[in-house]
Scaffold this motif. Structure first.
Motif, PDB file in Angstrom:
ATOM      1  N   ARG A 240       0.839  -1.206   0.000  1.00 20.63           N
ATOM      2  CA  ARG A 240       0.000   0.000   0.000  1.00 20.63           C
ATOM      3  C   ARG A 240       0.870   1.251   0.000  1.00 20.63           C
ATOM      4  NH1 ARG A 240      -4.762   0.617   4.397  1.00 20.63           N
ATOM      5  NH2 ARG A 240      -5.484  -1.159   3.170  1.00 20.63           N
ATOM      6  N   VAL A 241       1.899   1.263   0.829  1.00 21.71           N
ATOM      7  CA  VAL A 241       2.809   2.409   0.888  1.00 21.71           C
ATOM      8  C   VAL A 241       3.614   2.509  -0.404  1.00 21.71           C
ATOM      9  CG1 VAL A 241       4.813   3.374   2.077  1.00 21.71           C
ATOM     10  CG2 VAL A 241       2.933   2.384   3.405  1.00 21.71           C
ATOM     11  N   PHE A 242       4.121   1.369  -0.869  1.00 21.63           N
ATOM     12  CA  PHE A 242       4.952   1.357  -2.079  1.00 21.63           C
ATOM     13  C   PHE A 242       4.204   1.947  -3.268  1.00 21.63           C
ATOM     14  CE2 PHE A 242       6.585  -0.793  -5.916  1.00 21.63           C
ATOM     15  CZ  PHE A 242       7.940  -0.490  -5.813  1.00 21.63           C
ATOM     16  N   GLN A 243       2.947   1.575  -3.425  1.00 19.69           N
ATOM     17  CA  GLN A 243       2.172   2.076  -4.563  1.00 19.69           C
ATOM     18  C   GLN A 243       1.828   3.558  -4.432  1.00 19.69           C
ATOM     19  OE1 GLN A 243       1.894   0.576  -7.307  1.00 19.69           O
ATOM     20  NE2 GLN A 243       2.575  -1.469  -6.650  1.00 19.69           N
ATOM     21  N   SER A 244       1.984   4.109  -3.234  1.00 20.85           N
ATOM     22  CA  SER A 244       1.733   5.540  -3.050  1.00 20.85           C
ATOM     23  C   SER A 244       2.931   6.399  -3.460  1.00 20.85           C
ATOM     24  CB  SER A 244       1.375   5.833  -1.586  1.00 20.85           C
ATOM     25  OG  SER A 244       2.523   5.731  -0.750  1.00 20.85           O
ATOM     26  N   TYR A 245       4.083   5.757  -3.652  1.00 22.88           N
ATOM     27  CA  TYR A 245       5.285   6.506  -4.030  1.00 22.88           C
ATOM     28  C   TYR A 245       5.248   6.880  -5.511  1.00 22.88           C
ATOM     29  CZ  TYR A 245       7.580   4.757   0.268  1.00 22.88           C
ATOM     30  OH  TYR A 245       7.918   4.459   1.557  1.00 22.88           O
ATOM     31  N   PRO A 246       5.841   8.018  -5.872  1.00 20.58           N
ATOM     32  CA  PRO A 246       6.032   8.305  -7.297  1.00 20.58           C
ATOM     33  C   PRO A 246       7.028   7.308  -7.898  1.00 20.58           C
ATOM     34  CG  PRO A 246       7.135   9.956  -5.928  1.00 20.58           C
ATOM     35  CD  PRO A 246       6.325   9.101  -5.008  1.00 20.58           C
ATOM     36  N   ASP A 247       7.034   7.223  -9.230  1.00 26.24           N
ATOM     37  CA  ASP A 247       7.825   6.198  -9.903  1.00 26.24           C
ATOM     38  C   ASP A 247       9.309   6.285  -9.580  1.00 26.24           C
ATOM     39  OD1 ASP A 247       5.573   5.135 -11.031  1.00 26.24           O
ATOM     40  OD2 ASP A 247       5.844   6.086 -12.991  1.00 26.24           O
ATOM     41  N   ASP A 248       9.852   7.483  -9.461  1.00 23.96           N
ATOM     42  CA  ASP A 248      11.290   7.596  -9.201  1.00 23.96           C
ATOM     43  C   ASP A 248      11.650   7.068  -7.810  1.00 23.96           C
ATOM     44  OD1 ASP A 248       9.928   9.794  -8.055  1.00 23.96           O
ATOM     45  OD2 ASP A 248      11.766  10.988  -8.003  1.00 23.96           O
ATOM     46  N   ILE A 249      10.748   7.267  -6.847  1.00 25.14           N
ATOM     47  CA  ILE A 249      10.983   6.751  -5.496  1.00 25.14           C
ATOM     48  C   ILE A 249      10.860   5.225  -5.501  1.00 25.14           C
ATOM     49  CG2 ILE A 249      10.179   6.733  -3.110  1.00 25.14           C
ATOM     50  CD1 ILE A 249      11.554   9.325  -3.882  1.00 25.14           C
ATOM     51  N   LYS A 250       9.860   4.700  -6.218  1.00 28.11           N
ATOM     52  CA  LYS A 250       9.724   3.249  -6.330  1.00 28.11           C
ATOM     53  C   LYS A 250      11.002   2.627  -6.883  1.00 28.11           C
ATOM     54  CE  LYS A 250       4.729   3.025  -7.272  1.00 28.11           C
ATOM     55  NZ  LYS A 250       3.732   2.726  -8.327  1.00 28.11           N
ATOM     56  N   GLU A 251      11.503   3.204  -7.962  1.00 27.62           N
ATOM     57  CA  GLU A 251      12.710   2.656  -8.599  1.00 27.62           C
ATOM     58  C   GLU A 251      13.897   2.698  -7.645  1.00 27.62           C
ATOM     59  OE1 GLU A 251      13.289   4.857 -12.192  1.00 27.62           O
ATOM     60  OE2 GLU A 251      11.395   4.177 -13.088  1.00 27.62           O
ATOM     61  N   ALA A 252      14.029   3.785  -6.908  1.00 27.14           N
ATOM     62  CA  ALA A 252      15.140   3.930  -5.973  1.00 27.14           C
ATOM     63  C   ALA A 252      15.042   2.912  -4.840  1.00 27.14           C
ATOM     64  CB  ALA A 252      15.174   5.348  -5.410  1.00 27.14           C
ATOM     65  N   VAL A 253      13.833   2.704  -4.323  1.00 30.03           N
ATOM     66  CA  VAL A 253      13.625   1.759  -3.220  1.00 30.03           C
ATOM     67  C   VAL A 253      13.911   0.332  -3.681  1.00 30.03           C
ATOM     68  CG1 VAL A 253      11.859   0.737  -1.731  1.00 30.03           C
ATOM     69  CG2 VAL A 253      12.033   3.226  -1.938  1.00 30.03           C
ATOM     70  N   VAL A 254      13.441  -0.022  -4.876  1.00 26.85           N
ATOM     71  CA  VAL A 254      13.692  -1.362  -5.410  1.00 26.85           C
ATOM     72  C   VAL A 254      15.196  -1.588  -5.613  1.00 26.85           C
ATOM     73  CG1 VAL A 254      13.410  -2.834  -7.449  1.00 26.85           C
ATOM     74  CG2 VAL A 254      11.432  -1.660  -6.469  1.00 26.85           C
ATOM     75  N   LYS A 255      15.862  -0.616  -6.203  1.00 27.72           N
ATOM     76  CA  LYS A 255      17.312  -0.730  -6.438  1.00 27.72           C
ATOM     77  C   LYS A 255      18.056  -0.862  -5.119  1.00 27.72           C
ATOM     78  CE  LYS A 255      21.215   1.698  -8.558  1.00 27.72           C
ATOM     79  NZ  LYS A 255      21.681   2.949  -9.214  1.00 27.72           N
ATOM     80  N   ALA A 256      17.699  -0.029  -4.152  1.00 25.41           N
ATOM     81  CA  ALA A 256      18.363  -0.073  -2.841  1.00 25.41           C
ATOM     82  C   ALA A 256      18.123  -1.406  -2.159  1.00 25.41           C
ATOM     83  CB  ALA A 256      17.852   1.072  -1.962  1.00 25.41           C
ATOM     84  N   GLY A 257      16.903  -1.937  -2.285  1.00 29.52           N
ATOM     85  CA  GLY A 257      16.583  -3.206  -1.646  1.00 29.52           C
ATOM     86  C   GLY A 257      17.415  -4.348  -2.182  1.00 29.52           C
ATOM     87  N   ARG A 258      17.521  -4.437  -3.497  1.00 33.94           N
ATOM     88  CA  ARG A 258      18.283  -5.538  -4.090  1.00 33.94           C
ATOM     89  C   ARG A 258      19.767  -5.430  -3.755  1.00 33.94           C
ATOM     90  NH1 ARG A 258      15.236  -6.823  -9.897  1.00 33.94           N
ATOM     91  NH2 ARG A 258      13.200  -7.179  -8.937  1.00 33.94           N
ATOM     92  N   GLU A 259      20.290  -4.214  -3.787  1.00 36.24           N
ATOM     93  CA  GLU A 259      21.711  -4.038  -3.468  1.00 36.24           C
ATOM     94  C   GLU A 259      21.981  -4.307  -1.990  1.00 36.24           C
ATOM     95  OE1 GLU A 259      23.263  -0.323  -4.891  1.00 36.24           O
ATOM     96  OE2 GLU A 259      22.553  -0.669  -6.936  1.00 36.24           O
ATOM     97  N   ALA A 260      21.056  -3.920  -1.133  1.00 38.22           N
ATOM     98  CA  ALA A 260      21.228  -4.158   0.303  1.00 38.22           C
ATOM     99  C   ALA A 260      21.207  -5.653   0.604  1.00 38.22           C
ATOM    100  CB  ALA A 260      20.141  -3.441   1.095  1.00 38.22           C
ATOM    101  N   VAL A 261      20.323  -6.385  -0.062  1.00 41.89           N
ATOM    102  CA  VAL A 261      20.251  -7.831   0.147  1.00 41.89           C
ATOM    103  C   VAL A 261      21.531  -8.510  -0.343  1.00 41.89           C
ATOM    104  CG1 VAL A 261      19.118  -9.927  -0.676  1.00 41.89           C
ATOM    105  CG2 VAL A 261      17.762  -8.052   0.253  1.00 41.89           C
ATOM    106  N   ASP A 262      22.041  -8.079  -1.488  1.00 39.38           N
ATOM    107  CA  ASP A 262      23.310  -8.633  -1.973  1.00 39.38           C
ATOM    108  C   ASP A 262      24.425  -8.377  -0.965  1.00 39.38           C
ATOM    109  OD1 ASP A 262      22.225  -9.627  -4.292  1.00 39.38           O
ATOM    110  OD2 ASP A 262      22.792  -7.908  -5.533  1.00 39.38           O
ATOM    111  N   TYR A 263      24.436  -7.175  -0.420  1.00 41.23           N
ATOM    112  CA  TYR A 263      25.424  -6.836   0.610  1.00 41.23           C
ATOM    113  C   TYR A 263      25.236  -7.722   1.838  1.00 41.23           C
ATOM    114  CZ  TYR A 263      27.563  -4.158   4.407  1.00 41.23           C
ATOM    115  OH  TYR A 263      28.295  -3.785   5.512  1.00 41.23           O
ATOM    116  N   GLY A 264      23.977  -7.914   2.241  1.00 48.75           N
ATOM    117  CA  GLY A 264      23.696  -8.734   3.411  1.00 48.75           C
ATOM    118  C   GLY A 264      24.140 -10.174   3.236  1.00 48.75           C
TER     119      GLY A 264
END
Length: 329
Positions: A240-264
């Motif tokens: 619900r929160v994710f879909q409320s973000y504008p597209d640029d924020i969505k893209e940034a959050v997705v990119k950060a998530g995948r990179e953070a998991v790889d780091y983890g």
């Protein structure tokens, strides 16, 4: 005195300016302490989200289940009252049964295969859990295979019999241990250390890193690498929160998530090696894999069809199993 007061005031002012400049606040909950790979993954996610959004999103981390138990927080994500969480897959299953495919016993032969499988499963899994639980996984982290800690050597199935072993309150774990000829004891996480200390239970199963961060070496003498399940934990956000973000924020959050998991994952591997070395130094007996591991594996894998109804149905389970198997090639 004046300088320290001034410095403190400047820090408060800077913090308030950052808070004012942020368009969104993302609270991220998890259940581990600050030395655990889960927390280090959360810190990396915070760093990357704030970097990639030019500080439009502020991530606030709440470790040690300070916002509530993992399943409770996942329910809050469904409602959108909490924005993000890293949690054990087994604690997501009550809300998102399809996530249970990550927990099929002996699904992965190696860490490398597990990473390939989890990355390939991410998108089809999201198609299901966004509907089931109202959450989206940005990535699937792991903390290594769960190992069995006990207060006596366990090198065969025969050695396991008669022991009181704690498992997470999850039917896959419970039934797997039953297939090995014992009655496991489901128990909430907060109760595990005192139960081991008081010999209410004889052992438990978790990654090597947990044996260090939870100080199990103080109450357990032996470890067996049963390899039956990898600790997996999705980094999830409220759909619900994710879909409320504008597209640029969505893209940034997705990119950060995948990179953070790889780091983890990388941190987890390093921490696992450090944990093994420290456990040896502390005198814990590390036995490696059971001498009759093929018996453990055969008994557990025979249960797979029994779990399909509770992990999203046979069609999804077969699709996921095909993805997992293809990742081994």
């Amino acid at each position: 005195m004046f300088k320290s007061t001034l410095a403190a005031a400047v820090m408060v002012l800077a913090g308030s300016q950052f808070a004012l400049s942020a368009d969104y606040t993302m609270r991220l909950s998890h259940g581990d302490n600050e030395s655990n790979p889960t927390h280090l993954t959360a810190v990396k996610f915070k760093e990357l989200v704030e970097q990639y959004t030019d500080n439009k999103v502020e991530v606030q981390i709440y470790p040690n289940n300070s916002l509530g138990a993992e399943t409770e927080v996942a329910q809050s994500l469904r409602m959108g009252s909490v924005e993000a969480e890293i949690l054990y897959t087994g604690n997501l299953m009550p809300l998102a049964p399809s996530a249970g495919v990550l927990m099929l016993p002996y699904a992965y032969k190696s860490t490398e295969q597990a990473h390939k499988a989890m990355d390939a499963l991410l998108e089809p899994l999201n198609e299901r859990i966004t509907q089931e639980a109202g959450v989206r996984a940005l990535g699937l982290m792991e903390k290594g295979f769960r190992v069995l800690t006990t207060n006596k050597p366990v090198e065969t199935l025969e050695d396991l019999k008669g022991l009181k072993i704690r498992v997470s309150p999850n039917d896959i774990a419970i039934q797997t241990f039953k297939s090995w000829g014992i009655e496991p004891i489901p128990m909430d996480w907060a109760e595990v250390f005192p139960a081991l200390q008081q010999r209410v239970i004889d052992g438990q199963e978790n990654p090597y890193t947990t044996a260090i961060s939870s100080r199990f070496y103080e109450v357990q003498s032996d470890i067996t690498e049963i390899h039956y399940m990898m600790w997996t934990g999705p980094l999830i956000v409220s759909e619900r929160v994710f879909q409320s973000y504008p597209d640029d924020i969505k893209e940034a959050v997705v990119k950060a998530g995948r990179e953070a998991v790889d780091y983890g994952r990388q941190v987890s591997a390093e921490k696992t090696e450090e944990a093994i070395a420290e456990l040896k130094e502390r005198g814990v007996n590390l036995h490696g894999a059971p001498k009759d591991e093929e018996k453990w594996q055969a008994a557990a894998q025979a249960l797979w069809p029994n779990f399909y109804d509770q992990i999203g149905g046979a069609e999804w389970a077969n699709q996921a199993v095909d993805i997992i198997k293809s990742s081994a090639n």
